[in-house]
Every structure is written in structure tokens, then in C-alpha cells.
Scaffold this motif. Structure first.
Motif, mmCIF file in Angstrom:
data_model
loop_
_atom_site.group_PDB
_atom_site.id
_atom_site.type_symbol
_atom_site.label_atom_id
_atom_site.label_comp_id
_atom_site.label_asym_id
_atom_site.label_seq_id
_atom_site.Cartn_x
_atom_site.Cartn_y
_atom_site.Cartn_z
ATOM 1 N N ALA A 97 -10.742 6.288 -9.686
ATOM 2 C CA ALA A 97 -9.785 7.389 -9.531
ATOM 3 C C ALA A 97 -8.342 6.898 -9.554
ATOM 4 O O ALA A 97 -7.487 7.525 -10.179
ATOM 5 C CB ALA A 97 -10.057 8.156 -8.242
ATOM 6 N N HIS A 98 -8.066 5.785 -8.902
ATOM 7 C CA HIS A 98 -6.688 5.287 -8.881
ATOM 8 C C HIS A 98 -6.265 4.836 -10.277
ATOM 9 O O HIS A 98 -5.112 5.012 -10.669
ATOM 10 C CB HIS A 98 -6.540 4.160 -7.876
ATOM 11 N N GLU A 99 -7.196 4.295 -11.034
ATOM 12 C CA GLU A 99 -6.891 3.918 -12.408
ATOM 13 C C GLU A 99 -6.627 5.160 -13.259
ATOM 14 O O GLU A 99 -5.741 5.172 -14.111
ATOM 15 C CB GLU A 99 -8.050 3.114 -12.993
ATOM 16 N N ALA A 100 -7.370 6.226 -12.997
ATOM 17 C CA ALA A 100 -7.158 7.489 -13.729
ATOM 18 C C ALA A 100 -5.769 8.045 -13.448
ATOM 19 O O ALA A 100 -5.128 8.606 -14.340
ATOM 20 C CB ALA A 100 -8.234 8.507 -13.343
ATOM 21 N N VAL A 101 -5.273 7.886 -12.229
ATOM 22 C CA VAL A 101 -3.930 8.351 -11.877
ATOM 23 C C VAL A 101 -2.893 7.589 -12.699
ATOM 24 O O VAL A 101 -1.952 8.178 -13.244
ATOM 25 C CB VAL A 101 -3.663 8.189 -10.361
ATOM 26 N N SER A 108 0.831 -1.207 0.000
ATOM 27 C CA SER A 108 0.000 0.000 0.000
ATOM 28 C C SER A 108 0.865 1.258 0.000
ATOM 29 O O SER A 108 0.522 2.249 -0.650
ATOM 30 C CB SER A 108 -0.932 0.006 1.206
ATOM 31 N N ASN A 109 1.966 1.212 0.728
ATOM 32 C CA ASN A 109 2.850 2.386 0.788
ATOM 33 C C ASN A 109 3.521 2.653 -0.563
ATOM 34 O O ASN A 109 3.691 3.813 -0.950
ATOM 35 C CB ASN A 109 3.894 2.219 1.884
ATOM 36 N N PHE A 110 3.920 1.591 -1.268
ATOM 37 C CA PHE A 110 4.484 1.774 -2.607
ATOM 38 C C PHE A 110 3.444 2.434 -3.508
ATOM 39 O O PHE A 110 3.732 3.391 -4.218
ATOM 40 C CB PHE A 110 4.887 0.434 -3.230
ATOM 41 N N HIS A 111 2.245 1.898 -3.500
ATOM 42 C CA HIS A 111 1.169 2.446 -4.333
ATOM 43 C C HIS A 111 0.895 3.896 -3.967
ATOM 44 O O HIS A 111 0.764 4.757 -4.836
ATOM 45 C CB HIS A 111 -0.105 1.606 -4.166
ATOM 46 N N GLU A 112 0.814 4.167 -2.682
ATOM 47 C CA GLU A 112 0.514 5.528 -2.220
ATOM 48 C C GLU A 112 1.600 6.515 -2.638
ATOM 49 O O GLU A 112 1.315 7.643 -3.043
ATOM 50 C CB GLU A 112 0.345 5.525 -0.697
ATOM 51 N N GLN A 145 2.929 -1.920 -15.400
ATOM 52 C CA GLN A 145 3.412 -2.290 -14.070
ATOM 53 C C GLN A 145 2.704 -1.487 -12.984
ATOM 54 O O GLN A 145 2.337 -2.029 -11.942
ATOM 55 C CB GLN A 145 4.914 -2.073 -13.965
ATOM 56 N N LEU A 146 2.513 -0.211 -13.224
ATOM 57 C CA LEU A 146 1.824 0.632 -12.251
ATOM 58 C C LEU A 146 0.375 0.182 -12.087
ATOM 59 O O LEU A 146 -0.161 0.174 -10.981
ATOM 60 C CB LEU A 146 1.898 2.090 -12.704
ATOM 61 N N ASP A 147 -0.248 -0.230 -13.180
ATOM 62 C CA ASP A 147 -1.602 -0.734 -13.099
ATOM 63 C C ASP A 147 -1.642 -2.055 -12.336
ATOM 64 O O ASP A 147 -2.575 -2.309 -11.566
ATOM 65 C CB ASP A 147 -2.207 -0.893 -14.500
ATOM 66 N N GLN A 148 -0.636 -2.896 -12.524
ATOM 67 C CA GLN A 148 -0.554 -4.145 -11.757
ATOM 68 C C GLN A 148 -0.376 -3.847 -10.279
ATOM 69 O O GLN A 148 -0.968 -4.522 -9.425
ATOM 70 C CB GLN A 148 0.585 -5.020 -12.267
ATOM 71 N N LEU A 149 0.441 -2.842 -9.966
ATOM 72 C CA LEU A 149 0.624 -2.435 -8.567
ATOM 73 C C LEU A 149 -0.705 -1.960 -7.986
ATOM 74 O O LEU A 149 -1.061 -2.305 -6.865
ATOM 75 C CB LEU A 149 1.679 -1.339 -8.453
ATOM 76 N N ARG A 150 -1.442 -1.181 -8.758
ATOM 77 C CA ARG A 150 -2.755 -0.700 -8.306
ATOM 78 C C ARG A 150 -3.674 -1.878 -7.982
ATOM 79 O O ARG A 150 -4.310 -1.922 -6.945
ATOM 80 C CB ARG A 150 -3.388 0.171 -9.393
#
Length: 107
Positions: A29-33, A2-6, A50-55
Motif C-alpha cells: 500500500a505504501h508503494e502504491a501511494v 517516520s514522521n516525514f514519510h507519514e 526519492q519518495l520511494d527511497q524515503l518509504r
């Protein structure tokens, strides 16, 4: 996780705010980011995936249907990705304007 994602999400959100945009506190919203990070060049298409996988991984961990435990390799890849996102976002921030220190009284 969660901290990585945040950390990545807040870095991208800072640039969006600087550019006059705001992400709604609503589903998606997180997908929009993640999509915005690609649109402004913070990540390339591989980084976007990769960022989407992290999300999604963060979502699965925070709202578990089953126990999720990423491997050490996955953690290393994620840490590298987030470091890159933060660095790219930082490069897009304007240089801070730090005022000169106040005059010191003479003794």
C-alpha cells in the motif's frame, strides 16, 4: 523519518480520497501511494525515486535488521521533498468553503 514519510503519505492519500480512491491496508500500500503521487503529478520521476527511497528508509528504520542513521544531508533532502509533496498536494485540494460568521447580538 517516520514522521516525514507519514506527512507525505497522508498528503497523497488525501488527494486520492478526494478523487474517490482508497489504498488498502495491505502489503504494498505504501508503494502504491508513492506510485499514485507520480501518476497525478505531485512528484516528477526524480521525486518519485526519492519518495520511494524515503518509504524504504522508513521501513528499514521501523523494522530494523541493522541500525540505520541518515546523514544530515539526507535529512535535509527528505525534508525538502516532503515539503514539496505537501505543497503540491495542497494545491490540488479545493478551496475551503468557510461560512460567514454568525450575526453578533447587538449590545
Amino acid at each position: 523519518m517516520s514522521n516525514f514519510h507519514e506527512a507525505a503519505r497522508l498528503s497523497v492519500t488525501a488527494i486520492a480520497t478526494l478523487n474517490g480512491y482508497r489504498f488498502r491496508n495491505a502489503p504494498g500500500a505504501h508503494e502504491a501511494v508513492v506510485d499514485y503521487a507520480l501518476a497525478i503529478g505531485i512528484v516528477d520521476t526524480k521525486g518519485h525515486a526519492q519518495l520511494d527511497q524515503l518509504r524504504q528508509l522508513r521501513h528499514d528504520i521501523n523494522y530494523p535488521a541493522d541500525l540505520v542513521e541518515p546523514s544530515r544531508r539526507e535529512l535535509d533532502v527528505i525534508a525538502s521533498l516532503v515539503t514539496s509533496v505537501i505543497g503540491s498536494a495542497s494545491e490540488k485540494l479545493p478551496a475551503p468553503r468557510i461560512p460567514p460568521p454568525p450575526d453578533q447580538p447587538r449590545r
